[in-house]
Motif scaffolding. Structure first.
Motif, PDB file in Angstrom:
ATOM      1  N   THR A   1       0.829  -1.200   0.000  1.00 16.45           N
ATOM      2  CA  THR A   1       0.000   0.000   0.000  1.00 16.45           C
ATOM      3  C   THR A   1       0.863   1.250   0.000  1.00 16.45           C
ATOM      4  OG1 THR A   1      -1.712  -1.195   1.222  1.00 16.45           O
ATOM      5  CG2 THR A   1      -1.865   1.199   1.174  1.00 16.45           C
ATOM      6  N   GLU A   2       1.910   1.263   0.832  1.00 15.92           N
ATOM      7  CA  GLU A   2       2.792   2.424   0.904  1.00 15.92           C
ATOM      8  C   GLU A   2       3.518   2.636  -0.418  1.00 15.92           C
ATOM      9  OE1 GLU A   2       6.537   4.099   3.607  1.00 15.92           O
ATOM     10  OE2 GLU A   2       5.518   2.224   4.134  1.00 15.92           O
ATOM     11  N   GLU A   3       3.966   1.555  -1.038  1.00 19.04           N
ATOM     12  CA  GLU A   3       4.651   1.667  -2.320  1.00 19.04           C
ATOM     13  C   GLU A   3       3.719   2.232  -3.384  1.00 19.04           C
ATOM     14  OE1 GLU A   3       7.622  -1.036  -5.050  1.00 19.04           O
ATOM     15  OE2 GLU A   3       5.852  -2.011  -4.209  1.00 19.04           O
ATOM     16  N   LEU A   4       2.473   1.773  -3.402  1.00 20.44           N
ATOM     17  CA  LEU A   4       1.500   2.266  -4.379  1.00 20.44           C
ATOM     18  C   LEU A   4       1.278   3.762  -4.202  1.00 20.44           C
ATOM     19  CD1 LEU A   4      -0.608   1.734  -6.615  1.00 20.44           C
ATOM     20  CD2 LEU A   4      -2.239   1.170  -4.800  1.00 20.44           C
ATOM     21  N   MET A   5       1.152   4.214  -2.977  1.00 20.92           N
ATOM     22  CA  MET A   5       0.881   5.623  -2.725  1.00 20.92           C
ATOM     23  C   MET A   5       2.102   6.499  -2.985  1.00 20.92           C
ATOM     24  SD  MET A   5      -2.225   5.373  -2.176  1.00 20.92           S
ATOM     25  CE  MET A   5      -2.465   7.139  -1.920  1.00 20.92           C
ATOM     26  N   GLN A   6       3.306   6.006  -2.676  1.00 16.87           N
ATOM     27  CA  GLN A   6       4.504   6.818  -2.829  1.00 16.87           C
ATOM     28  C   GLN A   6       5.091   6.751  -4.237  1.00 16.87           C
ATOM     29  OE1 GLN A   6       7.349   5.871   0.241  1.00 16.87           O
ATOM     30  NE2 GLN A   6       6.090   6.712   1.877  1.00 16.87           N
ATOM     31  N   GLN A   7       5.144   5.540  -4.794  1.00 12.19           N
ATOM     32  CA  GLN A   7       5.768   5.351  -6.098  1.00 12.19           C
ATOM     33  C   GLN A   7       4.769   5.397  -7.251  1.00 12.19           C
ATOM     34  OE1 GLN A   7       9.200   5.121  -6.424  1.00 12.19           O
ATOM     35  NE2 GLN A   7       9.090   5.643  -4.249  1.00 12.19           N
ATOM     36  N   GLY A   8       3.502   5.137  -6.945  1.00 15.95           N
ATOM     37  CA  GLY A   8       2.484   5.136  -7.990  1.00 15.95           C
ATOM     38  C   GLY A   8       2.226   3.776  -8.597  1.00 15.95           C
TER      39      GLY A   8
ATOM     40  N   LEU B   1       5.674  -2.468 -19.569  1.00 17.40           N
ATOM     41  CA  LEU B   1       5.313  -1.113 -19.160  1.00 17.40           C
ATOM     42  C   LEU B   1       6.489  -0.490 -18.414  1.00 17.40           C
ATOM     43  CD1 LEU B   1       2.630   0.602 -19.277  1.00 17.40           C
ATOM     44  CD2 LEU B   1       2.411   0.071 -16.853  1.00 17.40           C
ATOM     45  N   ARG B   2       6.680   0.803 -18.641  1.00 20.41           N
ATOM     46  CA  ARG B   2       7.668   1.588 -17.898  1.00 20.41           C
ATOM     47  C   ARG B   2       6.925   2.705 -17.183  1.00 20.41           C
ATOM     48  NH1 ARG B   2       9.663   2.931 -23.267  1.00 20.41           N
ATOM     49  NH2 ARG B   2      10.792   4.673 -22.351  1.00 20.41           N
ATOM     50  N   ILE B   3       7.256   2.923 -15.917  1.00 18.22           N
ATOM     51  CA  ILE B   3       6.578   3.919 -15.098  1.00 18.22           C
ATOM     52  C   ILE B   3       7.614   4.853 -14.485  1.00 18.22           C
ATOM     53  CG2 ILE B   3       5.133   4.300 -13.058  1.00 18.22           C
ATOM     54  CD1 ILE B   3       3.780   1.674 -13.572  1.00 18.22           C
ATOM     55  N   SER B   4       7.292   6.138 -14.444  1.00 19.21           N
ATOM     56  CA  SER B   4       8.160   7.106 -13.788  1.00 19.21           C
ATOM     57  C   SER B   4       7.723   7.229 -12.327  1.00 19.21           C
ATOM     58  CB  SER B   4       8.059   8.467 -14.494  1.00 19.21           C
ATOM     59  OG  SER B   4       8.975   9.381 -13.936  1.00 19.21           O
ATOM     60  N   PRO B   5       8.522   6.706 -11.383  1.00 18.29           N
ATOM     61  CA  PRO B   5       8.102   6.644  -9.977  1.00 18.29           C
ATOM     62  C   PRO B   5       7.774   8.016  -9.389  1.00 18.29           C
ATOM     63  CG  PRO B   5      10.050   5.292 -10.355  1.00 18.29           C
ATOM     64  CD  PRO B   5       9.846   6.109 -11.591  1.00 18.29           C
ATOM     65  N   GLY B   6       6.661   8.065  -8.677  1.00 23.56           N
ATOM     66  CA  GLY B   6       6.271   9.275  -7.985  1.00 23.56           C
ATOM     67  C   GLY B   6       5.647  10.356  -8.844  1.00 23.56           C
ATOM     68  N   SER B   7       5.575  10.147 -10.141  1.00 28.84           N
ATOM     69  CA  SER B   7       5.057  11.192 -11.032  1.00 28.84           C
ATOM     70  C   SER B   7       3.560  11.423 -10.828  1.00 28.84           C
ATOM     71  CB  SER B   7       5.341  10.836 -12.496  1.00 28.84           C
ATOM     72  OG  SER B   7       4.838   9.550 -12.824  1.00 28.84           O
TER      73      SER B   7
ATOM     74  N   VAL C   1      10.209  13.040 -16.521  1.00 31.12           N
ATOM     75  CA  VAL C   1      10.704  11.665 -16.613  1.00 31.12           C
ATOM     76  C   VAL C   1      12.220  11.639 -16.436  1.00 31.12           C
ATOM     77  CG1 VAL C   1      10.953   9.666 -18.126  1.00 31.12           C
ATOM     78  CG2 VAL C   1       8.774  10.892 -18.035  1.00 31.12           C
ATOM     79  N   HIS C   2      12.890  12.597 -17.028  1.00 30.03           N
ATOM     80  CA  HIS C   2      14.350  12.679 -16.875  1.00 30.03           C
ATOM     81  C   HIS C   2      14.727  12.881 -15.413  1.00 30.03           C
ATOM     82  CE1 HIS C   2      18.520  13.552 -17.917  1.00 30.03           C
ATOM     83  NE2 HIS C   2      18.444  14.635 -17.155  1.00 30.03           N
ATOM     84  N   LEU C   3      13.956  13.694 -14.707  1.00 26.77           N
ATOM     85  CA  LEU C   3      14.239  13.985 -13.305  1.00 26.77           C
ATOM     86  C   LEU C   3      13.976  12.785 -12.412  1.00 26.77           C
ATOM     87  CD1 LEU C   3      14.856  16.079 -11.035  1.00 26.77           C
ATOM     88  CD2 LEU C   3      12.389  16.596 -11.033  1.00 26.77           C
ATOM     89  N   ARG C   4      12.849  12.126 -12.616  1.00 22.98           N
ATOM     90  CA  ARG C   4      12.430  11.043 -11.718  1.00 22.98           C
ATOM     91  C   ARG C   4      12.913   9.671 -12.174  1.00 22.98           C
ATOM     92  NH1 ARG C   4       8.797  12.165  -7.775  1.00 22.98           N
ATOM     93  NH2 ARG C   4       7.874  14.230  -7.749  1.00 22.98           N
ATOM     94  N   GLY C   5      13.328   9.545 -13.423  1.00 31.58           N
ATOM     95  CA  GLY C   5      13.756   8.250 -13.922  1.00 31.58           C
ATOM     96  C   GLY C   5      12.574   7.363 -14.250  1.00 31.58           C
TER      97      GLY C   5
END
Length: 220
Positions: free
Chosen positions: A2-9, A143-149, A164-168
C-alpha cells in the motif's frame, strides 16, 4: 504494498487465479485482428475477474470496499501488433452518455462509447490493475513507469520529458497471472518488443471516490 502504491504510484500483486480462469480470459477477451479492445466489463469472464480481483485487493488493503470497476481493456503485443506508446497519463474514461457537467472536459466518442477527461480529484481516486495473462520480460515491451510522477497532478505534455528525466523510470516485468497496480496519473510508456510474442494484459480501472454527477459506462 500500500505504501509503495501511494509513494511510487505502482506496486506488484500476486492474485489467486486458477489456470482455467486465465485460459477463459485469453479465449474471451482478446481478438487476433487488433491490439486492444475497450469496454469489456459486459464479458462474463472479465466481469467475474473484476469482482474477484476487487475482493482480493480489498482483503490485502489495496482497494477500499467501496471501489467499483469502471473500465476493462484488453491489450496484446504480437509480431503483427508490436506497437509503442509514448509517456502519458490516463485521463480519459468512458461514460454512459455525453457529458455535460463542469469538470468533465474534452468529450469524445470511441467505438460508439462516450468518453471525457476527468479532473485531478476524480483521477486520484482511481487505481488501475494490469493482469498479465502471459509472462512479460524486458524483451517483450513491458510497461515503464516514472516513480512518484502521479503526485504532480495532471502534467502538461510539454513538461513530461523533463519530469521523466528527473524522476527516472522503472521497468515493470511480470509473470503469468501476476498483477501490476498503478495510479492512472503515473506517467507510463511502453516500447516495441525486441522479441515480440503474446503479451496479453487485462487492464482494469477501479474508482473509489465520491459519487459523480455523470454515469459511468459500466460499473461492476
Amino acid at each position: 504494498m500500500t505504501e509503495e502504491l501511494m509513494q511510487q504510484g505502482f506496486t506488484c500483486f500476486q492474485p489467486n487465479l486458477k489456470p482455467e480462469e486465465l485460459r477463459r480470459l485469453r479465449e474471451s477477451a482478446f481478438r487476433t485482428d487488433r491490439a486492444g479492445t475497450r469496454c469489456l466489463l459486459d464479458t462474463p469472464a472479465v466481469r467475474a475477474t473484476a469482482l474477484g480481483l476487487k475482493e482480493q485487493l480489498t482483503e490485502a488493503g489495496l482497494l477500499p470496499g467501496s471501489a467499483v470497476a469502471i473500465q476493462a481493456i484488453a491489450f496484446d503485443k504480437t509480431p503483427d501488433t508490436n506497437w509503442k506508446v509514448s509517456w502519458h497519463q490516463d485521463l480519459v474514461f468512458p461514460f454512459a452518455a455525453p457529458v455535460s457537467h463542469p469538470g468533465f472536459t474534452q468529450p469524445t466518442v470511441k467505438d460508439g462509447v462516450n468518453y471525457a477527461r476527468l479532473s485531478r480529484d476524480v483521477l486520484e481516486a482511481m487505481t488501475a490493475v494490469r493482469l498479465h495473462l502471459d509472462e512479460c520480460d524486458e524483451r517483450n515491451g513491458p510497461l515503464r513507469i516514472s516513480p512518484g510522477s502521479h503526485t504532480r497532478g495532471i502534467i502538461p505534455t510539454s513538461e513530461i520529458p523533463a519530469l521523466v528525466h528527473l524522476r527516472g523510470e522503472s521497468v515493470c516485468v511480470a509473470g503469468e497471472g501476476e498483477a501490476l497496480l498503478m495510479k492512472p496519473l503515473a506517467l507510463h510508456a511502453s516500447s516495441q518488443a525486441v522479441t515480440p510474442r503474446h503479451r496479453r494484459v487485462l487492464h482494469f480501472v477501479y474508482y473509489s471516490g465520491l459519487p459523480l454527477p455523470e454515469k459511468w459506462h459500466r460499473t461492476v
